[in-house]
Design an enzyme around this catalytic site. Sequence first.
Site, PDB file in Angstrom:
ATOM      1  N   ARG A  97      -7.284  -0.015   3.398  1.00 65.39           N
ATOM      2  CA  ARG A  97      -6.994  -0.588   4.476  1.00 65.39           C
ATOM      3  C   ARG A  97      -5.982  -0.171   5.133  1.00 65.39           C
ATOM      4  O   ARG A  97      -4.710  -0.447   4.650  1.00 65.39           O
ATOM      5  CB  ARG A  97      -7.251  -2.149   4.044  1.00 65.39           C
ATOM      6  CG  ARG A  97      -6.916  -3.071   5.284  1.00 65.39           C
ATOM      7  CD  ARG A  97      -7.374  -4.554   4.910  1.00 65.39           C
ATOM      8  NE  ARG A  97      -6.282  -5.180   4.611  1.00 65.39           N
ATOM      9  CZ  ARG A  97      -5.210  -5.582   5.617  1.00 65.39           C
ATOM     10  NH1 ARG A  97      -5.413  -5.142   6.825  1.00 65.39           N
ATOM     11  NH2 ARG A  97      -4.244  -6.410   5.399  1.00 65.39           N
ATOM     12  N   HIS A 142      -3.095  -5.298  13.938  1.00 64.83           N
ATOM     13  CA  HIS A 142      -2.117  -5.786  12.932  1.00 64.83           C
ATOM     14  C   HIS A 142      -0.716  -6.015  13.600  1.00 64.83           C
ATOM     15  O   HIS A 142       0.237  -5.290  13.421  1.00 64.83           O
ATOM     16  CB  HIS A 142      -1.951  -4.843  11.734  1.00 64.83           C
ATOM     17  CG  HIS A 142      -1.448  -5.708  10.513  1.00 64.83           C
ATOM     18  ND1 HIS A 142      -2.044  -5.505   9.432  1.00 64.83           N
ATOM     19  CD2 HIS A 142      -0.277  -6.076  10.353  1.00 64.83           C
ATOM     20  CE1 HIS A 142      -1.354  -5.900   8.556  1.00 64.83           C
ATOM     21  NE2 HIS A 142      -0.251  -6.377   8.971  1.00 64.83           N
ATOM     22  N   GLU A 187      -4.472 -11.610  10.342  1.00 68.67           N
ATOM     23  CA  GLU A 187      -3.502 -12.891  10.075  1.00 68.67           C
ATOM     24  C   GLU A 187      -3.338 -13.403  11.529  1.00 68.67           C
ATOM     25  O   GLU A 187      -2.266 -13.382  12.122  1.00 68.67           O
ATOM     26  CB  GLU A 187      -2.396 -12.263   9.501  1.00 68.67           C
ATOM     27  CG  GLU A 187      -2.697 -11.934   7.624  1.00 68.67           C
ATOM     28  CD  GLU A 187      -1.180 -12.110   7.137  1.00 68.67           C
ATOM     29  OE1 GLU A 187      -0.233 -12.386   7.522  1.00 68.67           O
ATOM     30  OE2 GLU A 187      -1.361 -11.932   5.892  1.00 68.67           O
ATOM     31  N   ASN A 327      -6.009 -12.886   2.861  1.00 65.28           N
ATOM     32  CA  ASN A 327      -4.796 -12.516   2.436  1.00 65.28           C
ATOM     33  C   ASN A 327      -3.990 -13.705   1.816  1.00 65.28           C
ATOM     34  O   ASN A 327      -4.078 -14.832   2.415  1.00 65.28           O
ATOM     35  CB  ASN A 327      -3.763 -12.041   3.767  1.00 65.28           C
ATOM     36  CG  ASN A 327      -4.256 -10.736   4.063  1.00 65.28           C
ATOM     37  OD1 ASN A 327      -4.988 -10.167   3.536  1.00 65.28           O
ATOM     38  ND2 ASN A 327      -3.544 -10.184   5.332  1.00 65.28           N
ATOM     39  N   TYR A 329      -0.505 -15.010  -0.586  1.00 63.64           N
ATOM     40  CA  TYR A 329       0.767 -14.700  -1.602  1.00 63.64           C
ATOM     41  C   TYR A 329       1.458 -15.779  -2.328  1.00 63.64           C
ATOM     42  O   TYR A 329       1.560 -15.417  -3.365  1.00 63.64           O
ATOM     43  CB  TYR A 329       1.778 -14.206  -0.514  1.00 63.64           C
ATOM     44  CG  TYR A 329       1.416 -12.555  -0.038  1.00 63.64           C
ATOM     45  CD1 TYR A 329       1.716 -11.445  -0.658  1.00 63.64           C
ATOM     46  CD2 TYR A 329       0.718 -12.462   1.027  1.00 63.64           C
ATOM     47  CE1 TYR A 329       1.617 -10.317  -0.261  1.00 63.64           C
ATOM     48  CE2 TYR A 329       0.313 -11.105   1.690  1.00 63.64           C
ATOM     49  CZ  TYR A 329       1.130  -9.963   0.959  1.00 63.64           C
ATOM     50  OH  TYR A 329       0.630  -8.773   1.431  1.00 63.64           O
ATOM     51  N   GLU A 396      -5.193  -8.777   0.801  1.00 61.79           N
ATOM     52  CA  GLU A 396      -4.154  -8.663   0.747  1.00 61.79           C
ATOM     53  C   GLU A 396      -3.550  -9.545  -0.399  1.00 61.79           C
ATOM     54  O   GLU A 396      -3.692 -10.835  -0.500  1.00 61.79           O
ATOM     55  CB  GLU A 396      -3.037  -8.666   1.954  1.00 61.79           C
ATOM     56  CG  GLU A 396      -2.618  -7.647   2.587  1.00 61.79           C
ATOM     57  CD  GLU A 396      -1.834  -7.904   3.790  1.00 61.79           C
ATOM     58  OE1 GLU A 396      -0.881  -8.680   3.338  1.00 61.79           O
ATOM     59  OE2 GLU A 396      -2.154  -7.476   4.837  1.00 61.79           O
TER      60      GLU A 396
HETATM   61  C1  BGC Z   1       1.059  -9.098   6.393  1.00 59.75           C
HETATM   62  C2  BGC Z   1       1.773  -7.830   5.892  1.00 59.75           C
HETATM   63  C3  BGC Z   1       2.995  -7.774   5.169  1.00 59.75           C
HETATM   64  C4  BGC Z   1       2.723  -8.607   4.120  1.00 59.75           C
HETATM   65  C5  BGC Z   1       4.040  -8.944   3.197  1.00 59.75           C
HETATM   66  C6  BGC Z   1       1.334 -10.081   5.235  1.00 59.75           C
HETATM   67  O1  BGC Z   1       1.427 -11.216   5.856  1.00 59.75           O
HETATM   68  O2  BGC Z   1      -0.203  -9.051   6.897  1.00 59.75           O
HETATM   69  O3  BGC Z   1       1.890  -6.834   7.293  1.00 59.75           O
HETATM   70  O4  BGC Z   1       3.661  -6.787   5.205  1.00 59.75           O
HETATM   71  O5  BGC Z   1       2.398 -10.091   4.402  1.00 59.75           O
HETATM   72  O6  BGC Z   1       5.127  -9.363   3.852  1.00 59.75           O
END
Ligand code: BGC
Length: 492
Positions: A97, A142, A187, A327, A329, A396
């Site tokens: 991607r 992006h 995002e 995405n 985290y 992501e």
């Molecule tokens: C974004 C990326 C970024 C990643 C890690 C995501 O929110 O899409 O561009 O590098 O987070 O920070």
Amino acid sequence: MKLVFVLVSSLCLLSKADEISNRRFPDDFLIGVASASYQIEGAWNEDGKGENIWDRFTHDDPSRIADKSTGDIACDSYHLYKEDVALIKAVGLDFYRFSISWSRILPTGYADSVNIAGVNYYKNLIKELKDNGIEPMPALYHWDLPQPLQEIGGWLNETIVDIFADYAKLCYQLFGDDIKTWITINEPKQVCLAGYEGGGFAPGIVSPGVGVYNCAYNLIKAHAKAFHIYDEEFRPKQNGRISMIIDAVWYEPGSDSDADKEAAERDVIFLFGLYADPIFKGNWPQVVIDRIAMRSKGEGLEKSRLPEFTPEEQTYIAGTADFLALNHYTTHMVNASTVEPEFGGPSFGKDINVIEWDLDNWETAGAGWFKIVPWGFRKLLVWLYNYYQTEIFVTENGLSDFNGTMTDDHRITFLQTYLTALLQAIYEDGVNVTGYTYWSIIDDWEWTGGFTSKMGFYAVDFNSTERTRTPRKSADYFTNVMKTRCLVDSCV
Ligand code: BGC
């Protein structure tokens, strides 16, 4: 008392996720890596590329970036893309991607003059990927809006809807015969909230409580138009799928009280549903409509600060995603706020009105916001699947650290625990998750974190003109995962 309950229940969940799954990924499950044009390409003004808002943002005021760096050269992938493809192949990944830099193809942003060198760069990248058996998965946007479009207001000017659609159409024409999965926008929350509410990201507009919603309104309509053009004019021949990527934090109620549960859900809905509900359900979420209307009234405004979609727009926007692209985290705890903030200057935070916090025992390897909470990933997948009832593709997920160590056992543990959570969601909770994307194959330029945040399977030496790439321990680990389709040495 409540806090004790929360700590105990969360620890239980943690230890459960810590048992690494020995289930194999389903046969048709796809695994790949992601990147973005501004973060890796460099060549910011080469071969006819136009200026974009991140070029302007970093050049105008370097102090906006942790190490005062820019993406002018970044990983130099504009010149080294064949090396990147070789690394992706070495790990054995299914897809890549990446994003197309709008201003590399259309230097002014408008589809009036096409930069052939820019087009050739992406044609060559796509060919290199396909020649090596890697599926290309491009995103049209992006975050790197052409600067001339910012001069007319960027995402706040509704003509962006047609301008973006022209750019999207051109990309389908140029590259679509080789593309099976398109992403329109990555995002929107970061585009609109970070770009137009607090201004921490380019274009740096500070417009609390207003900019974010106007941006979201135009951006969603731009996405929908790009979807329809693909659906009607290109899909019949090119047979691909298309979606918009939305990022989500999991918000865990700070206690089992109804108020905290409601506040945590409101947080997910304000931050994810704001973009996903129009696309999957046809309109803004009701709680968002109600709260902004109530706050706007209290602020003495005649109309809500949230623009309204007409019934025709709602119908046009509903169903403009073939799957939910996610995405993810991290996770935060949430408590309800006991007071309604005073009326006065509006803000997105006052519109949501929750209290977010993190548990002390949550680990982090890099940036403070980034807490490692695998069970939050599982809960999020379950919640999203129940709420939207659609296929989820994780576009992501990844681990940032500040030391860039080559023996990155913590990244391996991160992968094992987060992917265990994903496998549990599939096998134990019945969630339809069809893909996973690690961010990123190589270290990159991490927006306001500059080069301080390391996320790659491969380290990049940003001090050498060659931008040498070197595998970390996690690259070997993941190569084995791709061979065995399993997280541990032996799988059932
Ligand atoms: C974004 C990326 C970024 C990643 C890690 C995501 O929110 O899409 O561009 O590098 O987070 O920070």
